[in-house]
Design an enzyme around this catalytic site. Sequence first.
Site, PDB file in Angstrom:
ATOM      1  N   SER A 141       0.825  -1.209   0.000  1.00 57.95           N
ATOM      2  CA  SER A 141       0.000   0.000   0.000  1.00 57.95           C
ATOM      3  C   SER A 141       0.860   1.260   0.000  1.00 57.95           C
ATOM      4  CB  SER A 141      -0.913  -0.008   1.235  1.00 57.95           C
ATOM      5  OG  SER A 141      -1.706   1.136   1.300  1.00 57.95           O
ATOM      6  N   LYS A 145     -17.800  13.062  -7.358  1.00 57.46           N
ATOM      7  CA  LYS A 145     -16.876  14.157  -7.662  1.00 57.46           C
ATOM      8  C   LYS A 145     -17.017  14.549  -9.135  1.00 57.46           C
ATOM      9  CE  LYS A 145     -13.802  13.286  -3.797  1.00 57.46           C
ATOM     10  NZ  LYS A 145     -14.642  12.301  -3.081  1.00 57.46           N
TER      11      LYS A 145
END
Length: 430
Positions: free
Chosen positions: A139, A250
């Site tokens: 990650s 968005k």
Amino acid sequence: MDYEAIFHQAIDRLKSERRYRVFADLERDASRFPLALWRPEGQADQPREVVIWCSNDYLAMGGHPKVVGAVVHAAERHGAGAGGTRNISGTHHPIVELEQELADLHGKEAALAFTSGWISNLAGISTIASLLPNCLILSDELNHNSMIEGVRRSGCEKQLWRHNDVAHLEELLIAAGPDRAKLIVFESLYSMDGDIAPVAAIADLAEKYGAMTYVDEVHAVGMYGPRGGGVCEREGVMHRIDVIEGTLAKGFGTLGGYIAASASIIDAVRSYAPSFIFTTALPPTVAAGACAAVRHLKGSSVERERHQRMALLTKHALRAAGLPVMDNPSHIVPVMVGDAETCKKASDLLLERHAIYIQPINYPTVAIGTERLRITPTPRHEEAHVADLVEALVDVWTTLGLPFAESKIIPLRREAEAVCAYPEMKRAAE
């Protein structure tokens, strides 16, 4: 035990750390966005008109006639709610159409819609990783909270790689060995600094070392690529990324999140993820509006071009006035403050003195000492809005004694308007 005292103390800690967040009561005007009505606390009957400069409705699609029309039509035809979870009468036709459009947008076999982008990351990452035997999750250290929670929920081993550092990622891939299942999770565009991931280089490493890839395109879908497929579409690597996650809230201006991938991956998440199985589906109104936005932006580049022009124009104007704008290649415009209390004061002054709304960004969203005002221009902002913004920020910086990036400050309207006429600004619009 005094339970109420415990909660009061928790809130007091946030206030003492300057992390307590105050919400602004805003009434958006779909026809006049970025204008809105602000109702100050205790003065709800005395609204003031303000200009919003921090909306995540990046392309102003929330008020687009096609989107609004689709929502109204769906409400009249289907009603307000979904009627249940996806398994219990909630798989209505508008959400099926939406998922087909999203799969097509990313060139994938299938897609799955969720109630938010946060949930889609939580469900997607945790379910995929937990189904892979002995999975190692790699990650990026600056991944969003929703991705971090997805990694935690998976129960798998994780290793952080330095932000956008593909050399460090390669070291971890080599150390993991060729036989271990590996899932690389990263964002294409990081919304606080506005920097962009080296998506092609990450795909190269994944193929070389036998890893799966999961990319969060939340701040890029709708805005980048020939059809709005995001950074991966723009860079020509969508087909090399296993799972693409995005939001409908968005660039597409509505609500919800999704993942797009192979049919088997989507079916596995659909079948195993508790946060999908036990959650009421997106209502037809939202699905229809999102679908209309996706369809429109696949065929229209007008919004994207205008959006990029306004972002570039805003950055140039703010820099010309000596304001400390963080450099990046995206539409995000971070103006650095570096202190939580001062950042809140700057935001309050902008709103109260200049009728400009920009929410302060403080810890834990960003690291302590990197507090900022995060500005997000839209296609609906005009050159006059930019000039007003520059003038207002210069006044706030001067009032609070904040440092300028340049030794000589050239504020005020006519200089800001002159920046708007720069030749490179015109080229950005062409």
